[in-house]
Design a protein around this motif. Structure first.
Motif, PDB file in Angstrom:
ATOM      1  N   ASP A   1       0.824  -1.212   0.000  1.00 53.76           N
ATOM      2  CA  ASP A   1       0.000   0.000   0.000  1.00 53.76           C
ATOM      3  C   ASP A   1       0.857   1.261   0.000  1.00 53.76           C
ATOM      4  N   TYR A   2       2.005   1.230  -0.657  1.00 52.50           N
ATOM      5  CA  TYR A   2       2.948   2.340  -0.570  1.00 52.50           C
ATOM      6  C   TYR A   2       2.647   3.498  -1.512  1.00 52.50           C
ATOM      7  N   VAL A   3       1.803   3.324  -2.520  1.00 47.13           N
ATOM      8  CA  VAL A   3       1.498   4.405  -3.457  1.00 47.13           C
ATOM      9  C   VAL A   3      -0.006   4.617  -3.505  1.00 47.13           C
ATOM     10  N   TRP A   4      -0.433   5.825  -3.139  1.00 45.18           N
ATOM     11  CA  TRP A   4      -1.847   6.195  -3.158  1.00 45.18           C
ATOM     12  C   TRP A   4      -2.053   7.241  -4.241  1.00 45.18           C
ATOM     13  N   LEU A   5      -3.160   7.129  -4.975  1.00 45.64           N
ATOM     14  CA  LEU A   5      -3.470   8.072  -6.043  1.00 45.64           C
ATOM     15  C   LEU A   5      -4.827   8.708  -5.803  1.00 45.64           C
ATOM     16  N   PHE A   6      -4.887  10.032  -6.003  1.00 48.83           N
ATOM     17  CA  PHE A   6      -6.109  10.810  -5.832  1.00 48.83           C
ATOM     18  C   PHE A   6      -6.175  11.850  -6.948  1.00 48.83           C
ATOM     19  N   GLY A   7      -7.244  12.630  -6.974  1.00 53.52           N
ATOM     20  CA  GLY A   7      -7.234  13.821  -7.801  1.00 53.52           C
ATOM     21  C   GLY A   7      -8.301  13.880  -8.864  1.00 53.52           C
ATOM     22  N   TYR A   8      -8.636  15.103  -9.251  1.00 52.09           N
ATOM     23  CA  TYR A   8      -9.715  15.365 -10.183  1.00 52.09           C
ATOM     24  C   TYR A   8      -9.257  16.409 -11.191  1.00 52.09           C
ATOM     25  N   GLU A   9      -9.699  16.251 -12.445  1.00 48.52           N
ATOM     26  CA  GLU A   9      -9.276  17.117 -13.544  1.00 48.52           C
ATOM     27  C   GLU A   9      -7.755  17.184 -13.641  1.00 48.52           C
TER      28      GLU A   9
ATOM     29  N   TYR B   1      -5.782  16.153 -15.897  1.00 46.27           N
ATOM     30  CA  TYR B   1      -5.175  16.283 -17.213  1.00 46.27           C
ATOM     31  C   TYR B   1      -5.212  17.720 -17.752  1.00 46.27           C
ATOM     32  N   ASN B   2      -5.763  18.667 -16.965  1.00 43.81           N
ATOM     33  CA  ASN B   2      -5.912  20.041 -17.460  1.00 43.81           C
ATOM     34  C   ASN B   2      -4.774  20.967 -17.054  1.00 43.81           C
ATOM     35  N   ASN B   3      -3.884  20.504 -16.188  1.00 41.53           N
ATOM     36  CA  ASN B   3      -2.805  21.353 -15.682  1.00 41.53           C
ATOM     37  C   ASN B   3      -3.340  22.655 -15.067  1.00 41.53           C
ATOM     38  N   HIS B   4      -4.495  22.577 -14.471  1.00 36.60           N
ATOM     39  CA  HIS B   4      -5.085  23.730 -13.805  1.00 36.60           C
ATOM     40  C   HIS B   4      -4.470  23.844 -12.416  1.00 36.60           C
ATOM     41  N   PRO B   5      -4.080  25.051 -11.988  1.00 34.44           N
ATOM     42  CA  PRO B   5      -3.399  25.172 -10.691  1.00 34.44           C
ATOM     43  C   PRO B   5      -4.242  24.751  -9.498  1.00 34.44           C
ATOM     44  N   ASP B   6      -5.569  24.749  -9.648  1.00 29.65           N
ATOM     45  CA  ASP B   6      -6.425  24.379  -8.533  1.00 29.65           C
ATOM     46  C   ASP B   6      -6.825  22.910  -8.551  1.00 29.65           C
ATOM     47  N   PHE B   7      -6.410  22.181  -9.561  1.00 33.36           N
ATOM     48  CA  PHE B   7      -6.767  20.770  -9.677  1.00 33.36           C
ATOM     49  C   PHE B   7      -5.513  19.973 -10.002  1.00 33.36           C
ATOM     50  N   GLY B   8      -5.645  18.675  -9.966  1.00 30.26           N
ATOM     51  CA  GLY B   8      -4.523  17.837 -10.385  1.00 30.26           C
ATOM     52  C   GLY B   8      -4.509  16.513  -9.668  1.00 30.26           C
ATOM     53  N   GLY B   9      -4.076  15.494 -10.391  1.00 30.39           N
ATOM     54  CA  GLY B   9      -3.888  14.205  -9.752  1.00 30.39           C
ATOM     55  C   GLY B   9      -2.759  14.279  -8.743  1.00 30.39           C
ATOM     56  N   THR B  10      -2.948  13.647  -7.612  1.00 30.48           N
ATOM     57  CA  THR B  10      -1.954  13.694  -6.540  1.00 30.48           C
ATOM     58  C   THR B  10      -1.519  12.286  -6.183  1.00 30.48           C
ATOM     59  N   VAL B  11      -0.216  12.116  -5.967  1.00 31.10           N
ATOM     60  CA  VAL B  11       0.354  10.848  -5.545  1.00 31.10           C
ATOM     61  C   VAL B  11       0.964  11.019  -4.166  1.00 31.10           C
ATOM     62  N   ILE B  12       0.661  10.103  -3.262  1.00 31.48           N
ATOM     63  CA  ILE B  12       1.358  10.021  -1.975  1.00 31.48           C
ATOM     64  C   ILE B  12       2.172   8.733  -2.013  1.00 31.48           C
ATOM     65  N   ASP B  13       3.484   8.881  -1.984  1.00 31.77           N
ATOM     66  CA  ASP B  13       4.402   7.751  -2.143  1.00 31.77           C
ATOM     67  C   ASP B  13       5.143   7.534  -0.832  1.00 31.77           C
TER      68      ASP B  13
ATOM     69  N   ILE C   1       4.960  13.648  -1.847  1.00 30.08           N
ATOM     70  CA  ILE C   1       3.647  14.049  -2.335  1.00 30.08           C
ATOM     71  C   ILE C   1       3.851  14.923  -3.567  1.00 30.08           C
ATOM     72  N   HIS C   2       3.287  14.502  -4.693  1.00 28.36           N
ATOM     73  CA  HIS C   2       3.506  15.251  -5.924  1.00 28.36           C
ATOM     74  C   HIS C   2       2.307  15.114  -6.853  1.00 28.36           C
ATOM     75  N   TYR C   3       2.245  16.019  -7.838  1.00 32.38           N
ATOM     76  CA  TYR C   3       1.185  15.973  -8.836  1.00 32.38           C
ATOM     77  C   TYR C   3       1.496  14.914  -9.884  1.00 32.38           C
ATOM     78  N   LEU C   4       0.418  14.357 -10.438  1.00 31.32           N
ATOM     79  CA  LEU C   4       0.517  13.437 -11.560  1.00 31.32           C
ATOM     80  C   LEU C   4      -0.585  13.816 -12.541  1.00 31.32           C
ATOM     81  N   TYR C   5      -0.204  14.304 -13.699  1.00 36.82           N
ATOM     82  CA  TYR C   5      -1.198  14.722 -14.681  1.00 36.82           C
ATOM     83  C   TYR C   5      -1.467  13.580 -15.652  1.00 36.82           C
ATOM     84  N   ASN C   6      -2.587  12.930 -15.462  1.00 36.56           N
ATOM     85  CA  ASN C   6      -3.000  11.872 -16.379  1.00 36.56           C
ATOM     86  C   ASN C   6      -4.493  12.002 -16.634  1.00 36.56           C
TER      87      ASN C   6
END
Length: 241
Positions: A23-31, A33-45, A53-58
Protein backbone atom coordinates in the motif's frame (compact mmCIF):
# COMPACT_ATOMS: atom_id res chain seq x y z
CA UNK A 1 -19.48 -17.73 19.09
CA UNK A 2 -17.01 -15.12 17.89
CA UNK A 3 -18.40 -11.99 16.30
CA UNK A 4 -16.83 -9.54 13.88
CA UNK A 5 -17.44 -5.96 15.01
CA UNK A 6 -17.38 -3.18 12.47
CA UNK A 7 -16.98 0.56 13.10
CA UNK A 8 -18.31 2.97 10.49
CA UNK A 9 -16.57 6.20 9.50
CA UNK A 10 -15.79 7.99 6.23
CA UNK A 11 -12.74 7.13 4.15
CA UNK A 12 -11.08 8.42 0.99
CA UNK A 13 -9.25 5.31 -0.17
CA UNK A 14 -9.82 1.57 -0.32
CA UNK A 15 -6.75 -0.59 -0.63
CA UNK A 16 -5.05 -3.44 1.14
CA UNK A 17 -1.49 -3.51 2.32
CA UNK A 18 -0.87 -4.68 5.87
CA UNK A 19 2.59 -5.97 4.88
CA UNK A 20 5.24 -6.10 2.21
CA UNK A 21 4.85 -2.50 0.96
CA UNK A 22 1.66 -3.31 -0.94
CA UNK A 23 0.00 0.00 0.00
CA UNK A 24 2.95 2.34 -0.57
CA UNK A 25 1.50 4.40 -3.46
CA UNK A 26 -1.85 6.20 -3.16
CA UNK A 27 -3.47 8.07 -6.04
CA UNK A 28 -6.11 10.81 -5.83
CA UNK A 29 -7.23 13.82 -7.80
CA UNK A 30 -9.72 15.37 -10.18
CA UNK A 31 -9.28 17.12 -13.54
CA UNK A 32 -5.66 16.02 -13.46
CA UNK A 33 -5.17 16.28 -17.21
CA UNK A 34 -5.91 20.04 -17.46
CA UNK A 35 -2.81 21.35 -15.68
CA UNK A 36 -5.08 23.73 -13.80
CA UNK A 37 -3.40 25.17 -10.69
CA UNK A 38 -6.43 24.38 -8.53
CA UNK A 39 -6.77 20.77 -9.68
CA UNK A 40 -4.52 17.84 -10.38
CA UNK A 41 -3.89 14.21 -9.75
CA UNK A 42 -1.95 13.69 -6.54
CA UNK A 43 0.35 10.85 -5.54
CA UNK A 44 1.36 10.02 -1.97
CA UNK A 45 4.40 7.75 -2.14
CA UNK A 46 5.46 6.09 1.11
CA UNK A 47 8.69 4.70 -0.34
CA UNK A 48 10.46 7.67 1.25
CA UNK A 49 10.27 9.23 4.70
CA UNK A 50 8.56 11.64 4.94
CA UNK A 51 6.26 10.50 2.12
CA UNK A 52 6.75 12.11 -1.28
CA UNK A 53 3.65 14.05 -2.33
CA UNK A 54 3.51 15.25 -5.92
CA UNK A 55 1.19 15.97 -8.84
CA UNK A 56 0.52 13.44 -11.56
CA UNK A 57 -1.20 14.72 -14.68
CA UNK A 58 -3.00 11.87 -16.38
CA UNK A 59 -6.45 11.23 -17.80
CA UNK A 60 -7.92 9.23 -14.91
CA UNK A 61 -10.15 11.28 -12.63
CA UNK A 62 -10.85 10.10 -9.11
CA UNK A 63 -13.89 10.98 -7.08
CA UNK A 64 -14.69 8.85 -4.03
CA UNK A 65 -13.90 5.39 -5.41
CA UNK A 66 -10.25 4.40 -5.68
CA UNK A 67 -7.96 1.49 -5.01
CA UNK A 68 -4.30 0.81 -5.83
CA UNK A 69 -1.72 -1.86 -5.15
CA UNK A 70 2.05 -2.19 -5.35
CA UNK A 71 4.43 -5.11 -5.65
CA UNK A 72 6.36 -6.29 -2.60
CA UNK A 73 9.06 -3.69 -3.28
CA UNK A 74 6.54 -0.84 -3.12
CA UNK A 75 6.39 -0.11 -6.87
CA UNK A 76 2.95 0.72 -8.26
CA UNK A 77 1.32 -2.08 -10.26
CA UNK A 78 -2.18 -0.79 -11.07
CA UNK A 79 -5.10 1.20 -9.73
CA UNK A 80 -8.75 1.99 -10.41
CA UNK A 81 -11.24 4.83 -10.12
CA UNK A 82 -14.19 2.44 -10.22
CA UNK A 83 -14.69 2.94 -13.96
CA UNK A 84 -11.55 1.36 -15.38
CA UNK A 85 -8.19 -0.07 -14.34
CA UNK A 86 -5.03 1.95 -15.01
CA UNK A 87 -1.59 0.36 -15.33
CA UNK A 88 1.69 1.65 -13.91
CA UNK A 89 2.22 3.76 -17.03
CA UNK A 90 -1.08 5.52 -16.27
CA UNK A 91 -2.86 4.15 -19.31
CA UNK A 92 -6.02 2.01 -19.34
CA UNK A 93 -5.05 -1.59 -18.71
CA UNK A 94 -5.70 -4.13 -21.44
CA UNK A 95 -9.44 -4.98 -21.24
CA UNK A 96 -9.61 -2.79 -18.16
CA UNK A 97 -12.43 -0.45 -19.18
CA UNK A 98 -16.13 -0.93 -18.45
CA UNK A 99 -16.16 -1.65 -14.72
CA UNK A 100 -19.50 -1.46 -12.89
CA UNK A 101 -21.74 -1.37 -15.98
CA UNK A 102 -24.92 0.67 -15.76
CA UNK A 103 -26.35 4.18 -15.95
CA UNK A 104 -24.42 5.44 -12.94
CA UNK A 105 -21.09 4.57 -14.59
CA UNK A 106 -22.20 6.28 -17.80
CA UNK A 107 -23.11 9.44 -15.90
CA UNK A 108 -19.82 9.43 -13.97
CA UNK A 109 -17.64 8.74 -17.01
CA UNK A 110 -15.85 12.09 -16.91
CA UNK A 111 -15.42 12.26 -13.15
CA UNK A 112 -14.66 8.91 -11.53
CA UNK A 113 -17.08 6.61 -9.72
CA UNK A 114 -18.70 8.07 -6.59
CA UNK A 115 -18.71 5.34 -3.96
CA UNK A 116 -16.64 5.49 -0.77
CA UNK A 117 -14.77 2.22 -0.14
CA UNK A 118 -16.28 0.88 -3.33
CA UNK A 119 -13.28 -1.16 -4.48
CA UNK A 120 -10.60 -3.26 -2.85
CA UNK A 121 -7.66 -5.28 -4.22
CA UNK A 122 -6.52 -8.62 -2.81
CA UNK A 123 -3.67 -10.76 -4.17
CA UNK A 124 -4.46 -14.16 -5.65
CA UNK A 125 -3.09 -16.63 -3.11
CA UNK A 126 -1.98 -19.18 -5.70
CA UNK A 127 -0.24 -16.89 -8.21
CA UNK A 128 1.74 -13.83 -7.15
CA UNK A 129 1.19 -12.25 -10.57
CA UNK A 130 -2.61 -12.33 -10.32
CA UNK A 131 -5.00 -10.16 -8.31
CA UNK A 132 -8.65 -9.90 -7.33
CA UNK A 133 -10.34 -6.51 -7.71
CA UNK A 134 -13.58 -6.62 -5.73
CA UNK A 135 -15.97 -3.73 -6.36
CA UNK A 136 -19.57 -2.57 -6.07
CA UNK A 137 -21.85 -0.65 -8.41
CA UNK A 138 -24.53 1.94 -7.63
CA UNK A 139 -28.22 2.09 -8.48
CA UNK A 140 -29.98 5.43 -8.21
CA UNK A 141 -32.63 5.91 -5.57
CA UNK A 142 -36.33 5.59 -6.38
CA UNK A 143 -39.44 6.62 -4.47
CA UNK A 144 -39.28 3.40 -2.47
CA UNK A 145 -35.58 2.35 -2.46
CA UNK A 146 -32.64 4.65 -1.64
CA UNK A 147 -29.39 4.52 -3.58
CA UNK A 148 -27.65 1.22 -2.98
CA UNK A 149 -25.29 -1.32 -4.51
CA UNK A 150 -27.18 -4.04 -6.37
CA UNK A 151 -24.04 -6.04 -7.17
CA UNK A 152 -20.75 -7.05 -5.62
CA UNK A 153 -18.41 -7.79 -8.52
CA UNK A 154 -15.14 -9.66 -9.03
CA UNK A 155 -12.62 -8.54 -11.65
CA UNK A 156 -9.37 -10.47 -12.08
CA UNK A 157 -6.03 -9.02 -13.21
CA UNK A 158 -3.07 -10.96 -14.60
CA UNK A 159 0.20 -9.02 -14.51
CA UNK A 160 1.82 -11.46 -16.92
CA UNK A 161 -0.16 -9.90 -19.79
CA UNK A 162 0.74 -6.95 -22.04
CA UNK A 163 4.47 -7.23 -21.41
CA UNK A 164 4.11 -6.95 -17.65
CA UNK A 165 1.65 -4.04 -17.66
CA UNK A 166 -1.18 -6.42 -16.88
CA UNK A 167 -4.55 -7.24 -18.33
CA UNK A 168 -8.06 -7.97 -17.10
CA UNK A 169 -9.04 -11.61 -17.63
CA UNK A 170 -12.39 -11.66 -15.79
CA UNK A 171 -14.57 -8.55 -15.52
CA UNK A 172 -17.74 -7.75 -13.56
CA UNK A 173 -18.40 -11.29 -12.40
CA UNK A 174 -21.21 -11.14 -9.82
CA UNK A 175 -20.23 -12.42 -6.36
CA UNK A 176 -23.37 -11.22 -4.58
CA UNK A 177 -26.52 -9.43 -5.70
CA UNK A 178 -29.25 -7.75 -3.70
CA UNK A 179 -29.72 -4.47 -1.86
CA UNK A 180 -26.19 -3.99 -0.52
CA UNK A 181 -25.02 -0.96 1.39
CA UNK A 182 -23.23 1.31 -1.05
CA UNK A 183 -19.48 0.94 -0.50
CA UNK A 184 -17.95 0.24 2.91
CA UNK A 185 -16.06 -2.78 1.59
CA UNK A 186 -13.39 -3.92 4.01
CA UNK A 187 -11.10 -6.87 4.48
CA UNK A 188 -8.56 -8.17 6.95
CA UNK A 189 -6.04 -10.99 7.10
CA UNK A 190 -7.24 -14.31 8.48
CA UNK A 191 -5.61 -15.55 11.69
CA UNK A 192 -3.96 -18.30 9.64
CA UNK A 193 -1.76 -15.61 8.07
CA UNK A 194 -2.74 -16.62 4.54
CA UNK A 195 -6.43 -16.08 3.76
CA UNK A 196 -8.44 -12.85 3.77
CA UNK A 197 -11.84 -12.04 5.31
CA UNK A 198 -14.11 -9.76 3.24
CA UNK A 199 -17.25 -8.23 4.77
CA UNK A 200 -20.22 -6.69 2.92
CA UNK A 201 -23.16 -5.01 4.68
CA UNK A 202 -26.79 -5.54 3.63
CA UNK A 203 -28.55 -2.17 3.35
CA UNK A 204 -30.78 -1.06 6.25
CA UNK A 205 -30.04 -4.14 8.33
CA UNK A 206 -27.75 -5.75 10.87
CA UNK A 207 -26.79 -8.46 8.38
CA UNK A 208 -23.22 -8.82 7.10
CA UNK A 209 -22.24 -11.09 4.24
CA UNK A 210 -18.95 -12.89 4.79
CA UNK A 211 -16.48 -14.03 2.16
CA UNK A 212 -13.18 -15.85 2.62
CA UNK A 213 -10.44 -15.39 0.03
CA UNK A 214 -8.45 -18.64 -0.06
CA UNK A 215 -6.10 -20.45 -2.46
CA UNK A 216 -9.24 -22.20 -3.77
CA UNK A 217 -10.86 -18.85 -4.65
CA UNK A 218 -13.46 -16.61 -3.01
CA UNK A 219 -15.89 -18.55 -0.84
CA UNK A 220 -19.12 -17.14 0.57
CA UNK A 221 -19.79 -18.24 4.16
CA UNK A 222 -23.02 -18.01 6.19
CA UNK A 223 -24.07 -14.43 6.91
CA UNK A 224 -23.56 -12.81 10.31
CA UNK A 225 -26.17 -10.86 12.30
CA UNK A 226 -24.64 -8.25 14.59
CA UNK A 227 -26.29 -5.90 17.09
CA UNK A 228 -28.65 -3.18 15.80
CA UNK A 229 -29.44 -2.40 12.15
CA UNK A 230 -27.65 0.48 10.44
CA UNK A 231 -30.52 2.35 8.81
CA UNK A 232 -28.65 5.16 7.01
CA UNK A 233 -27.28 3.72 3.74
CA UNK A 234 -24.01 4.92 2.31
CA UNK A 235 -22.75 6.58 5.51
CA UNK A 236 -19.50 5.75 7.22
CA UNK A 237 -16.36 3.70 6.80
CA UNK A 238 -16.08 0.00 7.57
CA UNK A 239 -13.04 -1.22 9.48
CA UNK A 240 -12.26 -4.30 11.51
CA UNK A 241 -11.99 -3.85 15.26
Amino acid sequence: MKYIFILLFWNLSSMIGHAQNRDYVWLFGYESYNNHPDFGGTVIDYNSSPPDIHYLYNEMNFDADNASICDEQGSLLFYTNGLYVGNKEHEPMENGEGLNPGQFAIDMAGYGYILEQGAIIIPNLLDSNKYYLIHEDVEYSTSTVPSHSPNLYLTEIDMNLDGGLGGVTVKNQVLKSGKLNGGQLTCTRHANGRDWWLIVHKMNSNIYYRFLVTPAGIIELPQETIDLPIMIPGVGQAVFS
